[in-house]
Design a protein around this motif. Structure first.
Motif, PDB file in Angstrom:
ATOM      1  N   GLU A   1       0.808  -1.197   0.000  1.00 22.91           N
ATOM      2  CA  GLU A   1       0.000   0.000   0.000  1.00 22.91           C
ATOM      3  C   GLU A   1       0.853   1.265   0.000  1.00 22.91           C
ATOM      4  O   GLU A   1       1.934   1.317   0.610  1.00 22.91           O
ATOM      5  CB  GLU A   1      -0.899   0.034   1.236  1.00 22.91           C
ATOM      6  N   GLU A   2       0.366   2.294  -0.676  1.00 21.14           N
ATOM      7  CA  GLU A   2       0.886   3.647  -0.573  1.00 21.14           C
ATOM      8  C   GLU A   2      -0.281   4.550  -0.191  1.00 21.14           C
ATOM      9  O   GLU A   2      -1.439   4.237  -0.465  1.00 21.14           O
ATOM     10  CB  GLU A   2       1.505   4.090  -1.896  1.00 21.14           C
ATOM     11  N   TYR A   3       0.025   5.687   0.420  1.00 21.79           N
ATOM     12  CA  TYR A   3      -1.000   6.551   0.988  1.00 21.79           C
ATOM     13  C   TYR A   3      -0.889   7.953   0.397  1.00 21.79           C
ATOM     14  O   TYR A   3       0.192   8.531   0.329  1.00 21.79           O
ATOM     15  CB  TYR A   3      -0.861   6.609   2.516  1.00 21.79           C
TER      16      TYR A   3
ATOM     17  N   ASP B   1     -10.076   6.963   7.738  1.00 19.58           N
ATOM     18  CA  ASP B   1     -10.343   5.527   7.794  1.00 19.58           C
ATOM     19  C   ASP B   1      -9.893   5.012   9.146  1.00 19.58           C
ATOM     20  O   ASP B   1      -8.710   5.104   9.484  1.00 19.58           O
ATOM     21  CB  ASP B   1      -9.583   4.821   6.662  1.00 19.58           C
TER      22      ASP B   1
ATOM     23  N   ASN C   1       0.459   2.746   9.968  1.00 16.60           N
ATOM     24  CA  ASN C   1       0.625   3.288   8.635  1.00 16.60           C
ATOM     25  C   ASN C   1       0.250   4.758   8.623  1.00 16.60           C
ATOM     26  O   ASN C   1      -0.432   5.246   9.521  1.00 16.60           O
ATOM     27  CB  ASN C   1      -0.237   2.500   7.640  1.00 16.60           C
TER      28      ASN C   1
ATOM     29  N   GLY D   1      -1.353   8.385   8.269  1.00 18.76           N
ATOM     30  CA  GLY D   1      -2.685   8.966   8.263  1.00 18.76           C
ATOM     31  C   GLY D   1      -2.573  10.434   7.877  1.00 18.76           C
ATOM     32  O   GLY D   1      -1.522  10.892   7.393  1.00 18.76           O
ATOM     33  N   TRP D   2      -3.634  11.168   8.116  1.00 17.23           N
ATOM     34  CA  TRP D   2      -3.611  12.575   7.733  1.00 17.23           C
ATOM     35  C   TRP D   2      -2.516  13.363   8.454  1.00 17.23           C
ATOM     36  O   TRP D   2      -1.864  14.226   7.855  1.00 17.23           O
ATOM     37  CB  TRP D   2      -4.971  13.205   8.016  1.00 17.23           C
TER      38      TRP D   2
ATOM     39  N   TRP E   1       0.792  12.700   6.688  1.00 14.70           N
ATOM     40  CA  TRP E   1       0.886  13.258   5.340  1.00 14.70           C
ATOM     41  C   TRP E   1       1.006  14.773   5.385  1.00 14.70           C
ATOM     42  O   TRP E   1       1.837  15.369   4.676  1.00 14.70           O
ATOM     43  CB  TRP E   1      -0.327  12.840   4.512  1.00 14.70           C
TER      44      TRP E   1
ATOM     45  N   MET F   1      -7.865  10.086   2.778  1.00 10.21           N
ATOM     46  CA  MET F   1      -6.509   9.553   2.711  1.00 10.21           C
ATOM     47  C   MET F   1      -6.597   8.188   2.052  1.00 10.21           C
ATOM     48  O   MET F   1      -6.973   7.202   2.678  1.00 10.21           O
ATOM     49  CB  MET F   1      -5.903   9.452   4.119  1.00 10.21           C
TER      50      MET F   1
ATOM     51  N   ARG G   1      -5.749   4.668  -0.068  1.00 15.63           N
ATOM     52  CA  ARG G   1      -4.787   3.569  -0.094  1.00 15.63           C
ATOM     53  C   ARG G   1      -4.845   2.964  -1.489  1.00 15.63           C
ATOM     54  O   ARG G   1      -5.909   2.812  -2.083  1.00 15.63           O
ATOM     55  CB  ARG G   1      -5.138   2.503   0.937  1.00 15.63           C
ATOM     56  N   THR G   2      -3.688   2.603  -2.009  1.00 11.22           N
ATOM     57  CA  THR G   2      -3.561   2.169  -3.399  1.00 11.22           C
ATOM     58  C   THR G   2      -4.653   1.218  -3.838  1.00 11.22           C
ATOM     59  O   THR G   2      -5.378   1.474  -4.801  1.00 11.22           O
ATOM     60  CB  THR G   2      -2.193   1.496  -3.610  1.00 11.22           C
TER      61      THR G   2
ATOM     62  N   GLY H   1       3.530   2.711   2.942  1.00 12.26           N
ATOM     63  CA  GLY H   1       3.009   2.063   4.139  1.00 12.26           C
ATOM     64  C   GLY H   1       3.785   0.791   4.435  1.00 12.26           C
ATOM     65  O   GLY H   1       4.471   0.244   3.571  1.00 12.26           O
TER      66      GLY H   1
END
Length: 307
Positions: free
Chosen positions: A161-163, A192, A200, A202-203, A206, A241, A243-244, A266
């Motif tokens: 996963e990437e965020y 989420d 992983n 989150g806002w 980021w 936010m 996730r791939t 992630g």
């Protein structure tokens, strides 16, 4: 060979596992009185007490602790044997355990394509956040979300996963256009909380990486299922936010866009797992190879769309 009543042993295993007659009764779909009756029947048959009834607690006696591992192993062996027989009788059915958000956003939309290439296999999707116990459940393959440490299981990475933020395209040029991450202060942030302790991004992470520290990372609605958050973003209710795996299809269809280039990696990914003994069964191998091909195609399409 004189054995204790099989049903009483089954009730004992459940009660010992939960250390509760009430929870054992709920699992077995019987009354608490029925559980108590079966335990008393077993204790009378063996001539020893198996539980100590304490105030607000239930404990195993020494005899109960001695009996439990053998009973559990016996039921596991019975479960495995019957599962193999059923699998042989229903060779064309493949039962897949998967978390609901991944099922809704990624797997279910692709089932038709699997059916086209493997019409001889009928998928059964069991959407659940519970970890699959292959010895006890009639499940062939699991799609798990985590770091990939699944002892005693055959494990294959499907995708990592990437965020990154995603939103409805209309928000890009609305009353408060999204030119820079700082512009997010004018928008609702969607969160989420499916896995609240997930390590992983989150806002908060980021926004810190983007240098938009003046944006309040805590505000905005929270969703117990990531698929609901994605639907809220598609409906234009805020910026999610993403996730791939959960947003790649919506992005490919133009329902969601990525307003900024910053992506955070992630530590979690989606993993294909199954018992080693069944990893090379034709239907499981076919499903695994199809999953890997679909994931690779989706990631390639997403990269091309953002290029």
């Amino acid at each position: 060979m004189r054995l204790p009543p099989l049903n009483a042993l089954r009730v004992f295993e459940a009660a010992a596992r939960h250390l509760s007659f009430t929870r054992a009764a709920a699992e077995l779909h019987v009354t608490q009185a029925a559980v108590s009756h079966q335990i008393k029947l077993l204790e009378d048959d063996l001539g020893v007490p198996l539980f100590r009834r304490m105030h607000r607690a239930l404990l195993l006696t020494d005899e109960g602790q001695q009996l439990l591992p053998s009973v559990r192993a016996a039921f596991d062996e019975l479960s495995t044997a019957t599962r193999r027989l059923r699998a042989g009788e229903r060779e064309g059915i493949l039962t897949v355990s998967v978390i609901p958000s991944f099922a809704a956003c990624w797997l279910v939309p692709r089932i038709g394509r699997f059916r086209e290439v493997h019409p001889e296999i009928d998928l059964r999707i069991a959407a659940s956040i519970q970890v699959t116990d292959f010895a006890r459940e009639d499940v062939d393959v699991g799609l798990r979300y985590g770091i990939g440490r699944y002892p005693e299981l055959n494990t294959c990475l499907l995708m990592r996963e990437e965020y990154f933020p995603v939103c409805n395209p209309a928000l890009l040029g609305g009353a408060h256009p999204l030119y820079t991450p700082c512009d997010l202060r004018h928008h609702v942030l969607l969160h989420d909380e499916h896995f609240p302790h997930e390590p992983n991004p989150g806002w908060r992470d980021w926004l810190h990486a983007a240098g938009a520290t003046q944006v309040n990372a805590e505000r905005g609605p929270r969703f117990g299922d990531a698929a609901m958050m994605v639907q809220a973003a598609i409906a234009g209710q805020g910026v999610a936010m993403g996730r791939t795996a959960l947003v790649m299809d919506a992005m490919a269809q133009g329902l969601l866009v990525r307003p900024f280039d910053l992506i955070l990696p992630g530590s979690y990914g989606y993993w294909i797992v199954c018992p080693p003994a069944s990893a090379d069964k034709p239907k499981i191998k076919a499903f695994r190879e199809w999953l890997l091909a679909e994931a690779a195609a989706g990631l390639a399409q997403g990269a091309a769309g953002q290029g």
